[in-house]
Motif scaffolding. Structure first.
Motif, PDB file in Angstrom:
ATOM      1  N   PHE A   1       0.896  -1.226  -0.077  1.00 35.80           N
ATOM      2  CA  PHE A   1      -0.333   0.419   0.111  1.00 35.80           C
ATOM      3  C   PHE A   1       0.810   1.281  -0.055  1.00 35.80           C
ATOM      4  N   LEU A   2       2.386   1.491   0.652  1.00 37.85           N
ATOM      5  CA  LEU A   2       3.163   2.466   0.973  1.00 37.85           C
ATOM      6  C   LEU A   2       3.666   2.607  -0.509  1.00 37.85           C
ATOM      7  N   ARG A   3       3.838   1.820  -1.087  1.00 36.39           N
ATOM      8  CA  ARG A   3       4.945   1.810  -2.601  1.00 36.39           C
ATOM      9  C   ARG A   3       4.196   2.904  -3.714  1.00 36.39           C
ATOM     10  N   PHE A   4       4.953   4.118  -3.209  1.00 39.95           N
ATOM     11  CA  PHE A   4       4.282   5.100  -4.589  1.00 39.95           C
ATOM     12  C   PHE A   4       5.396   5.347  -5.981  1.00 39.95           C
ATOM     13  N   PHE A   5       4.521   4.700  -6.989  1.00 39.14           N
ATOM     14  CA  PHE A   5       5.671   5.197  -7.837  1.00 39.14           C
ATOM     15  C   PHE A   5       4.387   6.860  -8.715  1.00 39.14           C
TER      16      PHE A   5
END
Lengths: 418, 418
Positions: free
Chosen positions: A168-172
């Motif tokens: 959920f906390l992987r921002f691309f």
């Protein structure tokens, strides 16, 4: 008597129709003398947006309404909230479609100014249009702001494994130009200054990945500044992947050309621009990249009364950087030139002088890439803020942005989600 | 040693689960001592909303974020962004569903506090759920703000007859309670102060119709104040239809019980409230209007560890007005009572003291209906503003609302649409 004179005068004025409400169109409108023209503005967006500060609104450093200005604040011009769907050069008219009720209608023009900008390019990569978040309009920034908070709220749900939280906390972020870099920087600041306090224990689970097809970030900046950005991003734990590109996106996964696959919470797409449908379908002269070909007077090649400017155009022998600055200067030039034309005065060709570029890279650091000064760091950040406060188009905007900066400094960013 | 002690202490604390993030829940949370309880808050809305000023946000007198406060600003409480879908009293657990990913999960409680409020009642009237705009959450207010501007933009399109323009500019408000009255008042102010300047020539085409099933407006106010409102609304050209109700709504038409049919631009529905799905489906003791029956200690009848308060409840022999004030006072009482219970102290039953009601009726005039003072007009409007500034739940909110009032006074309301 006065009344009659006015009416005659008004009916003798030429109809100037402007398409768009971005930097180019807004500058034309500000300069054009409505005593000389009946001015009509056609745009689906009823406000001007100061795009340079748009990344700051995605996490609430600045509020949305602080960087927009209603077109209707320009007096004596008629605004119509609609798309232009086609141009009939032979008949001097345009076809329009209203954004809300989808009503179709035509508008006659004597002089047409096309300043419709471009749209985000998904390069026809599978899943991008469906799952990626573009960053072009205020509504886009609002969608991103909601999604960012949702990612943190989702990761806060009970019963999740560490792996699920990380996903959920992987921002691309796709695109290493100013928009992508500034969004990554703002997201970093938000995490550093607000998430730490409000979503505790997440710091080590968050990952920001910035992916760029070229071999460096901020291609249009000096090489040293580009390297400096890379250094700062490394310190900020922003994972920069150059020479890489996304090949496919699904609801939960991003596929990269090196074969790696990532789960993700949010994908922001700022990888480049392409022509609008209007320009793509238009019969006006265009180059291979679907840009309208204009001359040094910003007149569309071969046309007597159609002008164009900004991102959707190119002067063949002198291509300018595709920036807000170019569009703004062209708009200012064209507004003044049209006034001169109406008065029968001679006009000179458009001359461009590049004032350079600025970018925010997080942690109270910015870059300045001007002719006189190439700098980076905290002092440049102060410079960056001063320049944008000066460049904002209204006193209201200036006051609101200053107030927002004060508010963020004192109270932090609002994580309310709606 | 200290560390171990803390852990033991934490595991010995009872789990207090609070459902909701409105006035009732927020007040419980503010009072409850997290040294005595492990507090969990479950609500689909991650912020508290100061609903009393919500009508002001529909036209931009106040900005949305100025009257909300993130639940996460309450330290040491765990917030979960989810709906509660069911309560299993026998097992002391609740069933939840996350708002974004729709993940389902359960949460155990030792003490449960239900403060979920109510939802808007459409009375099963055909078309209301589909075409009417409710006014309950910030997202509702935002939708209304967008639609109001769209109505004016639609009426500005070229080639419309006067009749067509009038149809876009007919604003219907259903419900003569405080929400409906205050929305009509705010809309009137917006038209008077901003539309005149930005959408010229529309003044005579606009119509606001306020429809109320009862025989007067603001039923809970003193009769004189109700009559005064009617007088002011008449002067403001707000068309009040009492003893009337809507029987059907289609995309373009509103059908009223007297046989009249109206074309309309916007219908705002503030006609009353009804129980949420959670309460409707619950097996807890309820009265005929689906309100949870509670005792004078706010404990649900027959339950050992389930409390409830606010709009979704009723004390049979002493029904309180269904207002934010009641919920707030009950929440404050319950928070303190729970602290006492944890410490083994004796608690007293809840005592309600009505502080009265306030309402804004437009043109810088308000009503005050308190025990000490029944007043109306400009001075009361100053009083109205002072009270709400005092009642706002955080310093940030107070500063933001004051700033918004200043901004609206100086620059007018923003008509940008996004």
């Amino acid at each position: 008597m006065y009344f009659c004179k006015e009416i005659i005068h008004s009916s003798m004025k030429k109809n100037l129709v402007v398409l768009g409400s971005g930097f180019g169109a807004f500058s034309v409108l500000k300069e054009t003398d409505t005593n000389l023209y009946n001015v009509k503005i056609i745009s689906p967006r009823n406000h001007f947006l100061f795009t340079c500060l748009l990344p700051s609104t995605t996490v609430g450093t600045i509020e949305f309404r602080s960087i927009i200005e209603p077109i209707r604040n320009i007096k004596d011009a008629e605004y119509i909230q609609a798309y232009c769907t086609g141009i009939s050069e032979n008949n001097n008219l345009i076809y329009c479609k209203d954004t809300d009720t989808k009503k179709e209608f035509e508008i006659k023009y004597d002089i047409l100014v096309i300043s419709v900008g471009e749209i985000t390019n998904s390069y026809n990569i599978e899943g991008v249009n469906k799952y990626a978040y573009f960053l072009r309009e205020v509504a886009d920034a609002r969608r991103i702001r909601i999604k960012v908070i949702d990612c943190f709220e989702n990761a806060s749900l009970p019963g999740l494994s560490e792996e699920e939280k990380k996903n959920f906390l992987r921002f691309f972020v796709c695109g290493g130009g100013p928009t992508g870099v500034e969004f990554a920087a703002e997201l970093h600041d938000f995490i550093e200054e607000d998430v730490r306090k409000k979503y505790r224990g997440f710091e080590k689970l968050i990952e920001i990945i910035l992916i760029e097809a070229g071999d460096k970030l901020l291609n249009s900046f000096d090489a040293k500044l580009s390297e400096y950005t890379l250094k700062i991003f490394k310190r900020q734990k922003i994972n920069v992947k150059t020479n890489s590109y996304i090949t496919r996106v699904t609801e939960n996964e991003i596929f990269v050309n090196d074969g790696s696959i990532y789960n993700y919470g949010l994908l922001v797409w700022a990888a480049g621009n392409t022509a609008t449908e209007l320009i793509r379908n238009s019969t006006l002269p265009k180059n291979s990249r679907n840009k309208l070909i204009i001359d040094h007077y910003l007149k569309v090649n071969g046309s007597a009364n159609v002008y164009a400017l900004g991102d959707c155009t190119e002067i063949p022998d002198e291509p300018f950087p595709v920036t807000a600055q170019t569009a703004q200067r062209q708009g200012k030039y064209l507004g003044k030139a049209l006034n001169k034309i109406a008065k029968g005065k001679e006009i000179k060709p458009f001359k461009y002088k590049d004032l350079g570029m600025l970018a925010y890279i997080g942690s109270h650091k910015a870059l300045a890439n001007t002719n006189q000064y190439k700098g980076s760091g905290f002092a440049t950040w102060i410079f960056w803020r001063s320049v944008y406060i000066t460049k904002l188009v209204s006193l209201k905007n200036k006051i609101l942005v200053l107030f927002d900066w004060f508010k963020t400094f004192v109270f932090g960013r609002d994580v309310s989600n709606f």
